[in-house]
Design a protein around this motif. Sequence first.
Motif, short mmCIF file in Angstrom:
data_model
loop_
_atom_site.label_atom_id
_atom_site.label_comp_id
_atom_site.label_asym_id
_atom_site.label_seq_id
_atom_site.Cartn_x
_atom_site.Cartn_y
_atom_site.Cartn_z
N HIS A 259 4.54 -0.85 -8.14
CA HIS A 259 5.57 -0.47 -7.17
C HIS A 259 6.95 -1.01 -7.54
N TYR A 260 7.00 -2.29 -7.93
CA TYR A 260 8.30 -2.88 -8.25
C TYR A 260 8.62 -2.86 -9.74
N ALA A 311 6.96 -8.27 7.92
CA ALA A 311 8.12 -7.81 7.16
C ALA A 311 7.81 -7.51 5.69
N SER A 313 5.64 -5.55 4.20
CA SER A 313 5.45 -4.14 3.85
C SER A 313 6.77 -3.38 3.77
N GLN A 314 7.83 -3.94 4.35
CA GLN A 314 9.13 -3.28 4.32
C GLN A 314 10.07 -3.87 3.27
N ALA A 315 9.56 -4.77 2.44
CA ALA A 315 10.42 -5.42 1.44
C ALA A 315 10.99 -4.38 0.48
N PRO A 316 12.32 -4.31 0.35
CA PRO A 316 12.92 -3.25 -0.48
C PRO A 316 12.84 -3.51 -1.97
N SER A 320 12.90 -9.84 -2.50
CA SER A 320 12.62 -10.00 -1.08
C SER A 320 11.11 -10.10 -0.84
N TYR A 321 10.33 -9.36 -1.62
CA TYR A 321 8.87 -9.47 -1.51
C TYR A 321 8.42 -10.90 -1.84
N GLY A 383 1.29 -0.25 1.60
CA GLY A 383 2.20 -0.79 2.62
C GLY A 383 1.69 -0.59 4.02
N HIS A 384 1.07 0.57 4.31
CA HIS A 384 0.54 0.83 5.65
C HIS A 384 -0.63 -0.11 5.96
N THR A 387 0.72 -3.52 6.89
CA THR A 387 1.23 -3.54 8.26
C THR A 387 0.10 -3.67 9.26
#
Length: 412
Positions: A259-260, A311, A313-316, A320-321, A383-384, A387
């Motif tokens: 992902h990143y 928060a 799962s919302q890390a951009p 931040s992750y 991500g879901h 959460t």
Amino acid sequence: MPRHARHARHARHTAGLLRGIYLPRTADALAFAMSTYGIPLLVLATTRSAALTGLAFALEWIPRLAAFGWAGAVVDRRGASVVFFLASIGRTLALAAGAVVLYLYPAGIVASVTVMALAAITGVLTEFSYIAAETAGAAAGRRAGPQAHRVQAVLLGIDQTATLAGPALAGLLLLAGPPQMLAVITVLSLLAALLALRTPPSPVAPARAPKNSTGAGLITGWRTIRSLPALGWLVTGLTLSNLATGFLQAAGPVIVVNHYGQSTTAVGLVWSAAAAATLLAVTVCRFAIDRLGLWPVGAACAALGSLACLAVSQAPDYLSYLVLVAVLMSAEGGMTVVLRTLRSRLIPPDRFGSTLSATILILLLPFPVAGVLTAITPPGALGHVITGCAALQALGLFLSFARLRTDPALRT
């Protein structure tokens, strides 16, 4: 008592803790951290498969869970120092054999089978040494009396320091090759075995300990947990919390790499940063418990951890992750200090090994579940799932600490 006599006794006590408790725990924890985080990294590096990485994580934990009941009964019957030594020696031999096989067969089916077998074997032996080390540490905490939380904070600090160094060291050694990584873990395991010879004997003589079978040991531990409501509620909340943290551990390599777009070394950096933050949090919690008590510190850590996990799962981006995972794990560290202190206060010494096994078994059940979830979840939907796990974590911790708000065990 004269002041110099008090100082001499304190010096002997501190030296005894260092040689008999802290040093063996340090070597064992570092070997544990390197194998736990290094093997999934090895799987991802060789297969590039998210499903196999999650499956490897599950296979690494399932044998560990199966060993807990037996480990607790054996520690109660044979003593912590004996079990610690034998488990560390067994892990040394297994890792040495694995390093030789991977040197001769660096790729292919033989290498894959060897890595999976090492995950299971070292996992089982590590749980034996861990139960033994925890039993010895709890005995030291009881001897410390009102300062028990300080001993537990030092032990947790050792664990987090090992977690800080272990993933990063495993990632670096993996660049040199799997045999080199396994050789270093072998040396650490041998060192733990030699240091275990200094571990004090169990507070209950082995000859007097009940000869429990695996099932009987777990039943004894389960009954003890049920008889201690404060311990039961805290274990319940942390078990639900561990589903979220376990999923982050299992899915971490996939999230960071796929992902990143980072390297496998960056995965180890996440958990090293988390361990550094946890080490700082444990030190702060140690002094905060002195002033405020167990419940306020535990409740604050529960709230902070729940918010950070929601928060994640919302890390951009990767940075931040990394920060959010570090905050989450530092909050988990504070709650673990509360749990360990409560365990050393409440669990009877003659049932400590069995009850500790049952407690840790319950706490770790979510980890293989997290591995299976990672294996069956498409990478885009991770991500879901995070959460959903975070929401369950927040609910479980809220209910647990609300129930414990007036419990005298956390107000002492």
